[in-house]
Design a protein around this motif. Structure first.
Motif, PDB file in Angstrom:
ATOM      1  N   PHE A  53      27.300  12.671  20.277  1.00  0.00           N
ATOM      2  CA  PHE A  53      28.154  11.915  21.201  1.00  0.00           C
ATOM      3  C   PHE A  53      27.433  11.502  22.485  1.00  0.00           C
ATOM      4  O   PHE A  53      28.061  10.956  23.387  1.00  0.00           O
ATOM      5  N   ASP A  54      26.149  11.771  22.568  1.00  0.00           N
ATOM      6  CA  ASP A  54      25.338  11.378  23.722  1.00  0.00           C
ATOM      7  C   ASP A  54      25.970  11.864  25.024  1.00  0.00           C
ATOM      8  O   ASP A  54      26.237  11.085  25.939  1.00  0.00           O
ATOM      9  N   CYS A  55      26.244  13.168  25.081  1.00  0.00           N
ATOM     10  CA  CYS A  55      26.812  13.738  26.291  1.00  0.00           C
ATOM     11  C   CYS A  55      25.974  14.940  26.741  1.00  0.00           C
ATOM     12  O   CYS A  55      25.060  15.359  26.043  1.00  0.00           O
ATOM     13  N   GLU A  56      26.304  15.469  27.894  1.00  0.00           N
ATOM     14  CA  GLU A  56      25.531  16.552  28.505  1.00  0.00           C
ATOM     15  C   GLU A  56      26.250  17.883  28.307  1.00  0.00           C
ATOM     16  O   GLU A  56      27.461  17.973  28.521  1.00  0.00           O
ATOM     17  N   LEU A  57      25.514  18.912  27.920  1.00  0.00           N
ATOM     18  CA  LEU A  57      26.105  20.222  27.683  1.00  0.00           C
ATOM     19  C   LEU A  57      25.459  21.289  28.547  1.00  0.00           C
ATOM     20  O   LEU A  57      24.241  21.281  28.756  1.00  0.00           O
ATOM     21  N   THR A  58      26.285  22.207  29.023  1.00  0.00           N
ATOM     22  CA  THR A  58      25.821  23.471  29.583  1.00  0.00           C
ATOM     23  C   THR A  58      26.230  24.547  28.594  1.00  0.00           C
ATOM     24  O   THR A  58      27.402  24.619  28.210  1.00  0.00           O
ATOM     25  N   ALA A  59      25.274  25.343  28.162  1.00  0.00           N
ATOM     26  CA  ALA A  59      25.533  26.411  27.203  1.00  0.00           C
ATOM     27  C   ALA A  59      25.410  27.743  27.927  1.00  0.00           C
ATOM     28  O   ALA A  59      24.489  27.931  28.726  1.00  0.00           O
ATOM     29  N   ILE A  60      26.345  28.647  27.670  1.00  0.00           N
ATOM     30  CA  ILE A  60      26.271  29.953  28.319  1.00  0.00           C
ATOM     31  C   ILE A  60      26.385  31.059  27.287  1.00  0.00           C
ATOM     32  O   ILE A  60      27.036  30.924  26.250  1.00  0.00           O
ATOM     33  N   ASP A  61      25.726  32.165  27.597  1.00  0.00           N
ATOM     34  CA  ASP A  61      25.784  33.353  26.751  1.00  0.00           C
ATOM     35  C   ASP A  61      25.410  34.541  27.626  1.00  0.00           C
ATOM     36  O   ASP A  61      24.618  34.403  28.558  1.00  0.00           O
ATOM     37  N   VAL A  62      25.970  35.703  27.316  1.00  0.00           N
ATOM     38  CA  VAL A  62      25.637  36.914  28.055  1.00  0.00           C
ATOM     39  C   VAL A  62      24.277  37.463  27.628  1.00  0.00           C
ATOM     40  O   VAL A  62      23.657  38.237  28.356  1.00  0.00           O
ATOM     41  N   ASP A  63      23.789  37.042  26.474  1.00  0.00           N
ATOM     42  CA  ASP A  63      22.561  37.570  25.874  1.00  0.00           C
ATOM     43  C   ASP A  63      21.355  36.706  26.264  1.00  0.00           C
ATOM     44  O   ASP A  63      21.312  35.516  25.957  1.00  0.00           O
ATOM     45  N   ALA A  64      20.368  37.318  26.913  1.00  0.00           N
ATOM     46  CA  ALA A  64      19.174  36.586  27.350  1.00  0.00           C
ATOM     47  C   ALA A  64      18.410  35.992  26.168  1.00  0.00           C
ATOM     48  O   ALA A  64      17.807  34.917  26.293  1.00  0.00           O
ATOM     49  N   LEU A  65      18.425  36.652  25.015  1.00  0.00           N
ATOM     50  CA  LEU A  65      17.725  36.115  23.843  1.00  0.00           C
ATOM     51  C   LEU A  65      18.416  34.857  23.319  1.00  0.00           C
ATOM     52  O   LEU A  65      17.765  33.924  22.844  1.00  0.00           O
ATOM     53  N   ALA A  66      19.747  34.818  23.428  1.00  0.00           N
ATOM     54  CA  ALA A  66      20.489  33.611  23.029  1.00  0.00           C
ATOM     55  C   ALA A  66      20.166  32.463  23.980  1.00  0.00           C
ATOM     56  O   ALA A  66      19.962  31.328  23.541  1.00  0.00           O
TER      57      ALA A  66
END
Length: 195
Positions: A73-86
């Protein structure tokens, strides 16, 4: 060995919005979706409707949802996770696929709430385990706090096991949801505001 020696790499085909995308996924040991794209995520991506603007992927694992949505969809994402490896896995996936996304470490929504970011949509396959124990509190907290980070006009997409009590939580804290798709294991929930 350096961190780079520990990444597993696989190429996957993703069906989203009647398109077939090819992505190279990178994951460190123990990261969700390390062995391949799980069935719930596949159903979510096959069901999701076009999105625009800036989105949040909660519990990003190796970044497959963010990468797929951003590319389709040609959009911008912020991804979050509690795990540093993720977080490291997602950022490597994004970089190697030329994806407009970045991953950050966050305990729940704490980092995005503290940074006062606002989003046009949330897409998520949230965790419901802490270790081997079933734990609804992570997703319950996400749903309760979602309106703090969503713009007035938004879409909200979630995949979850059908037995989990999330529809009533959405109704209580956000808006009623519709089940856009389901199979014998998973429900795809959607709610939105067009204000």
């Amino acid at each position: 060995k350096t961190l780079d020696n520990w990444y597993q790499t696989r190429t996957v085909k993703i069906n989203i919005d009647q398109k077939s995308l090819s992505l190279n996924l990178f994951s460190l040991p123990g990261v969700f979706s390390a062995s391949g794209v799980d069935d719930g995520t596949k159903l979510l991506l096959e069901t999701i409707e076009p999105l625009s603007g800036k989105g949040l992927d909660f519990g990003c694992g190796c970044g497959v949802i963010s990468a797929s949505v951003a590319k389709a969809f040609d959009c911008e994402l912020t991804a979050i996770d509690v795990d540093a490896l993720a977080v490291a896995s997602s950022n490597k996936t994004f970089k190697n696929n030329g994806i407009n996304a970045h991953a950050i470490a966050s305990n729940g929504l704490s980092e995005v709430i503290n940074s006062a970011q606002k989003f046009d949509f949330i897409v998520t396959n949230p965790p419901f385990h802490t270790g081997i124990s079933t734990d609804y509190s992570i997703t319950e907290s996400l749903i309760k706090q979602s309106l703090k980070i969503l713009n007035k006009s938004y879409q909200y997409w979630m995949v979850a096991n059908g037995f989990l009590p999330y529809a009533e939580l959405f109704t209580r804290y956000v808006k009623p949801v519709v089940i856009k798709n389901r199979n014998n294991r998973f429900n795809i929930y959607k709610t939105q505001s067009s204000i």
